[in-house]
Design an enzyme around this catalytic site. Structure first.
Site, PDB file in Angstrom:
ATOM      1  N   GLU A  55       0.831  -1.215   0.000  1.00 31.69           N
ATOM      2  CA  GLU A  55       0.000   0.000   0.000  1.00 31.69           C
ATOM      3  C   GLU A  55       0.860   1.258   0.000  1.00 31.69           C
ATOM      4  O   GLU A  55       0.635   2.189  -0.772  1.00 31.69           O
ATOM      5  CB  GLU A  55      -0.913   0.031   1.233  1.00 31.69           C
ATOM      6  CG  GLU A  55      -1.910  -1.103   1.296  1.00 31.69           C
ATOM      7  CD  GLU A  55      -1.392  -2.321   2.059  1.00 31.69           C
ATOM      8  OE1 GLU A  55      -0.208  -2.676   1.887  1.00 31.69           O
ATOM      9  OE2 GLU A  55      -2.176  -2.911   2.811  1.00 31.69           O
ATOM     10  N   CYS A  87      -2.093  -2.644   7.309  1.00 32.38           N
ATOM     11  CA  CYS A  87      -1.538  -2.468   8.658  1.00 32.38           C
ATOM     12  C   CYS A  87      -1.770  -1.047   9.152  1.00 32.38           C
ATOM     13  O   CYS A  87      -2.132  -0.142   8.389  1.00 32.38           O
ATOM     14  CB  CYS A  87      -0.042  -2.815   8.672  1.00 32.38           C
ATOM     15  SG  CYS A  87       1.021  -1.512   8.000  1.00 32.38           S
TER      16      CYS A  87
HETATM   17  N1  THU Z   1       2.094  -6.500   4.045  1.00 31.82           N
HETATM   18  C1  THU Z   1       1.664  -5.647   3.079  1.00 31.82           C
HETATM   19  O1  THU Z   1       2.375  -5.356   2.116  1.00 31.82           O
HETATM   20  N2  THU Z   1       0.422  -5.116   3.206  1.00 31.82           N
HETATM   21  C2  THU Z   1      -0.481  -5.494   4.155  1.00 31.82           C
HETATM   22  O2  THU Z   1      -1.602  -4.987   4.162  1.00 31.82           O
HETATM   23  C3  THU Z   1      -0.122  -6.496   5.149  1.00 31.82           C
HETATM   24  C4  THU Z   1       1.335  -6.843   5.219  1.00 31.82           C
HETATM   25  C5  THU Z   1       3.414  -7.127   3.870  1.00 31.82           C
HETATM   26  C6  THU Z   1       4.495  -6.690   4.822  1.00 31.82           C
HETATM   27  C7  THU Z   1       5.409  -7.895   4.800  1.00 31.82           C
HETATM   28  O3  THU Z   1       6.255  -7.800   3.660  1.00 31.82           O
HETATM   29  C8  THU Z   1       4.482  -9.066   4.589  1.00 31.82           C
HETATM   30  O4  THU Z   1       3.281  -8.525   4.050  1.00 31.82           O
HETATM   31  C9  THU Z   1       4.167  -9.846   5.850  1.00 31.82           C
HETATM   32  O5  THU Z   1       3.704  -9.017   6.846  1.00 31.82           O
END
Ligand code: THU
Length: 133
Positions: A55, A87
């Site tokens: 995001e 997150c």
């Molecule tokens: N992650 C995202 O890119 N977006 C989200 O909404 C949730 C988590 C990524 C961060 C990390 O690289 C992986 O997912 C595991 O947390």
């Protein structure tokens, strides 16, 4: 553009994820108000804390391309069995650039997703008051 189409682009973007540590791919597709779509994926680092979510990657990329106004966001996490929501850091980050009603879809698949908006994801966003001073 329909949310289904935007979500399809987010799923495609997830395939470009660099996530060798979590093995959790995430893609984001950000619809800009000029009709263009900026796609991005999560990018991890061996210094784990430096990892960037899909995001925030999409927002940063769009801003760097001169886009400032956004119409919708879709986030796809194809490795999950249920929809994984953005997150907390990403909610703060997105809120800098969008209004409360900004539509967000996050989902694991075409059968498993949630349609929501920024107000639901990030209520009590008082920091906008600071920006308005
Ligand atoms: N992650 C995202 O890119 N977006 C989200 O909404 C949730 C988590 C990524 C961060 C990390 O690289 C992986 O997912 C595991 O947390």
């Amino acid at each position: 553009m329909e949310m289904n189409e935007l979500f399809g682009l987010a799923k495609e973007a997830a395939l470009k994820s660099y996530s060798p540590y979590s093995k959790f791919r995430v893609g984001a597709a950000l619809l800009c108000d000029d009709g263009s779509v900026v796609c991005a994926a999560n990018v991890e680092n061996r210094s784990y804390g430096l990892s960037i979510c899909a995001e925030r990657s999409a927002i940063v990329s769009a801003i760097a391309q001169g886009k400032r106004k956004f119409a919708a966001l879709a986030v796809a996490c194809p490795d999950a069995e249920y929809p994984v929501s953005p997150c907390g850091a990403c909610r703060q980050f997105i809120s800098e650039f969008v209004e409360k009603g900004f539509p967000v879809r996050f989902g694991a698949s075409d059968e498993s997703f949630v349609d929501t908006n920024m107000e639901e994801l990030f209520p009590y966003d008082a920091l906008h008051e600071l920006a308005d001073r």
